[in-house]
Design a protein around this motif. Structure first.
Motif, PDB file in Angstrom:
ATOM      1  N   ALA A 181      -0.873   4.163   0.809  1.00 33.80           N
ATOM      2  CA  ALA A 181      -0.973   5.037   1.987  1.00 33.80           C
ATOM      3  C   ALA A 181       0.407   5.456   2.475  1.00 33.80           C
ATOM      4  O   ALA A 181       0.572   6.520   3.072  1.00 33.80           O
ATOM      5  N   ALA A 182       1.395   4.602   2.215  1.00 35.50           N
ATOM      6  CA  ALA A 182       2.766   4.914   2.663  1.00 35.50           C
ATOM      7  C   ALA A 182       3.497   5.811   1.673  1.00 35.50           C
ATOM      8  O   ALA A 182       4.669   6.105   1.867  1.00 35.50           O
ATOM      9  N   GLY A 183       2.816   6.217   0.602  1.00 34.09           N
ATOM     10  CA  GLY A 183       3.430   7.188  -0.298  1.00 34.09           C
ATOM     11  C   GLY A 183       3.844   6.645  -1.643  1.00 34.09           C
ATOM     12  O   GLY A 183       4.408   7.368  -2.456  1.00 34.09           O
ATOM     13  N   CYS A 184       3.562   5.375  -1.898  1.00 34.73           N
ATOM     14  CA  CYS A 184       3.918   4.788  -3.191  1.00 34.73           C
ATOM     15  C   CYS A 184       2.777   5.071  -4.185  1.00 34.73           C
ATOM     16  O   CYS A 184       1.612   4.943  -3.838  1.00 34.73           O
TER      17      CYS A 184
ATOM     18  N   GLY B   9      -6.604   7.781   2.821  1.00 30.69           N
ATOM     19  CA  GLY B   9      -5.486   6.905   3.177  1.00 30.69           C
ATOM     20  C   GLY B   9      -5.022   7.107   4.610  1.00 30.69           C
ATOM     21  O   GLY B   9      -5.297   8.123   5.239  1.00 30.69           O
ATOM     22  N   ARG B  10      -4.356   6.124   5.139  1.00 26.25           N
ATOM     23  CA  ARG B  10      -3.693   6.269   6.428  1.00 26.25           C
ATOM     24  C   ARG B  10      -2.422   5.433   6.394  1.00 26.25           C
ATOM     25  O   ARG B  10      -2.326   4.476   5.632  1.00 26.25           O
ATOM     26  N   ILE B  11      -1.469   5.830   7.203  1.00 24.27           N
ATOM     27  CA  ILE B  11      -0.194   5.137   7.192  1.00 24.27           C
ATOM     28  C   ILE B  11      -0.173   4.103   8.305  1.00 24.27           C
ATOM     29  O   ILE B  11      -0.371   4.431   9.475  1.00 24.27           O
ATOM     30  N   LEU B  12       0.022   2.868   7.917  1.00 25.57           N
ATOM     31  CA  LEU B  12       0.049   1.781   8.897  1.00 25.57           C
ATOM     32  C   LEU B  12       1.498   1.375   9.119  1.00 25.57           C
ATOM     33  O   LEU B  12       2.216   1.092   8.167  1.00 25.57           O
ATOM     34  N   ARG B  18      11.518   2.180   3.739  1.00 27.18           N
ATOM     35  CA  ARG B  18      12.129   2.323   2.418  1.00 27.18           C
ATOM     36  C   ARG B  18      13.648   2.216   2.522  1.00 27.18           C
ATOM     37  O   ARG B  18      14.224   2.625   3.520  1.00 27.18           O
TER      38      ARG B  18
END
Lengths: 305, 283
Positions: A181-184, B9-12, B18
């Motif tokens: 979900a974070a783009g990986c 999806g969702r960003i948690l 990074r």
């Protein structure tokens, strides 16, 4: 933005053994499951993806770049191998620190990343124990942690859930979903169907080194003409419903069950349309529809039969 | 092309970010590998014992140098540094044994090399890291005591000058680096080919002894001092003696250099061939 992974006529052989045979695909999804029996070529494909092996023929690229020779690209990759033999005398913290520093992170950033990652995989309490004293499940977590600690764009995991207890599976699955979900972009191989199905709908099916299918499980299932779709229908008046369905030319078989009936059809879409129409009329008491073989296990079975 | 699924999806926000900072240049990778190798060796108590034991000759020669201040006839006629160099070469065999026996073989055997090479680490940098660890260990065990002895001479022996000390330091470092390169390369090759740490260590010690005996034998049979450079001990000791202008029997500088560089090239070549084979998937 997920990495686009492209393979063109990708083949790999070891002496007389052909591990992968002429694979061509293009995938860009956050979570991709790589499915196949033992010896299907899953691990070989994953090693080709991270540049550990060179193709015998064809090529594989990530966003148009070749992992084997592009060092900058390899900084963005994380790989967790199937084997879990590490440096047994190191502690998880020491091991992660070295592995992270090999990615070029400065010492302080590597230390921070190590602590964060140990916490994320639930190994903080065991950070200072020698690796040789860790249980199999802890080693699996550590294996994932070393692939994750430097924050890759592509995470390649070879059987990461093998041997984990149910709670461990749930936790790692949650971790993979968070990363995706974070783009990986995450590639996970497994020969356990339900493990993959719980994680992702996008799969790549390998069988004896050949690509059997790629895409979403549902779409692949739709493409399999040789096997009728099976739909379980929960209803109050199954016999009347059966009589209605028997008139449809694409229905091949109807089987009555305690809660309703199971219908086998050659054209799933038309069957669902008909059931939807009958359900909307409200006279037959249709209360549930369940696709019985619209799952990875059935797809895999049909394709490898 | 298969695109991402139905946007589930969702960003948690887990406080997880990074890494966007500057990365270290690739050359640093070799240092990371080398220092880790030394750190691992230091964890082994037998290695620590060898290191402490290797300081005893320095104590002995240091006492001699100190006594020379009062009794000029004591000692080896000004050749204490050369003698100590030769003694320390003996200890370097054990240091190389402990640092190098598991260097590549165990990683090949356990599959841990996959973890290394899935990172932006090239063969040459990996090999350079392992080699660097061995060179640092050998320099530490040979050159450091010799330089300290030179310092004692400078401080305690009447008539000692800075120029002699500088020559001693330069020669000791130069010769010990070459000895480290030769010994390290052979140890790495043995480790890579043997696959098991203990077996590699035993083969290394045997090889060292056999080369020494063979060099002596050939030299005796042919009457050629150059043949002494066939042994690691003879080549290293001979080179340092020549650089220090010592008059003991030894091979010439070119012969010693050829011996040390030849062994280094042989070891590195064999190791690279083994790694190349591994990388082609034939592990």
């Amino acid at each position: 933005m997920n990495l686009t992974i492209r393979a063109r006529n990708l083949s790999k052989w070891f002496g007389q053994v052909v591990a992968l045979n002429d694979l061509t695909f293009e995938l860009a999804a956050p979570l991709i499951g790589l499915l196949g029996q033992n010896g299907a070529g899953k691990s070989t494909l994953l090693k080709l993806l991270v540049g550990l092996l060179a193709p015998s023929r064809g090529e594989v690229s990530l966003d148009g770049r070749h992992p084997r020779h592009d060092r900058r690209l390899r900084r963005q990759l994380g790989y967790s191998p199937e084997l879990d033999r590490f440096y047994e005398d190191l502690s998880p913290a020491e091991f992660l620190l070295v592995m992270t520093r090999l990615h070029g992170l400065p010492a302080e950033a590597a230390r921070t990343a190590t602590q964060e990652t140990l916490e994320r995989v639930g190994l903080s309490a065991h950070a200072q124990r020698p690796i040789r004293t860790l249980s199999h499940g802890m080693r699996q977590r550590l294996k994932v942690a070393q692939a994750l600690a430097h924050r890759p764009r592509l995470l390649v995991l070879d059987e990461p859930l093998a041997g984990l207890d149910p709670l461990g599976r749930i936790e790692l699955n949650r971790l993979f979903r968070e990363e995706a979900a974070a783009g990986c972009t995450i590639w996970i191989s497994s020969h356990v169907l339900h493990e993959l199905q719980a994680l992702t709908d996008t799969v790549l099916l390998l069988h004896r080194g050949r690509l059997l299918a790629e895409g979403s499980v549902r779409r692949i299932r739709d493409l399999i003409d040789a096997h009728p779709h099976r739909v379980a229908v929960g209803c109050a008046r199954p016999r009347e419903l059966g009589a209605e369905l028997a008139r449809l030319d694409h229905v091949r078989r109807i089987e009555f069950t305690a809660k309703g009936l199971v219908v086998e059809t050659e054209r799933a879409d038309e069957c669902y349309d008909a059931l939807g129409r009958l359900g909307a009329e409200g006279t037959l008491g249709i209360h549930s529809l369940d696709a019985l073989d619209d799952n990875l296990e059935a797809v895999f079975r049909y394709l490898t039969q | 092309m298969v695109e991402a699924g139905a946007d589930t999806g969702r960003i948690l926000d887990q406080g997880y970010r990074r890494f966007t900072g500057a990365r270290r240049p690739p050359a640093r990778v070799s240092w990371v590998i080398a220092l880790e190798e030394l750190r691992q060796a230091w964890k082994e108590k037998h290695f620590r014992r060898v290191v402490w034991a290797a300081l005893l000759p320095l104590l002995f020669f240091g006492v001699l140098v100190f006594l020379k201040r009062f009794m000029p006839m004591v000692g080896f006629g000004g050749d204490e540094g050369v003698r100590l160099f030769r003694v320390q070469q003996f200890w370097s065999v054990f240091v190389v044994f402990y640092v190098g026996r598991n260097a590549i073989g165990e990683e090949l055997r356990t599959g841990a090399l996959e973890l290394i090479f899935s990172r932006p680490v090239s063969f040459p940098r990996y090999l350079a890291g392992k080699w660097l660890a061995l060179v640092l260990a050998v320099v530490g065990i040979i050159a450091v005591p010799v330089c300290l002895l030179g310092l004692f001479e400078l401080l305690w022996t009447p008539g000692s000058d800075l120029a002699h000390f500088a020559r001693l330091v330069t020669s000791a470092v130069f010769a010990s680096v070459l000895v480290g390169l030769a010994q390290g390369a052979l140890m790495l090759a043995i480790s890579a080919l043997a696959g098991r740490g203990t077996a590699a260590g035993v083969v290394w010690v045997l090889l060292y002894l056999v080369l020494g005996g063979a060099a002596e034998g050939v030299s005796h049979a042919t009457g050629s001092m150059e043949a002494l450079a066939l042994s690691l001990n003879g080549a290293g000791g001979g080179l340092f003696s020549n650089l220090m202008g010592s008059s003991t029997f030894q091979a010439t500088v070119p012969a010693c250099l050829a011996g040390l560089v030849g062994y280094a090239a042989l070891g590195a070549g064999l190791t690279l061939l083994r790694l190349r084979r591994y990388r082609k998937g034939a592990s």
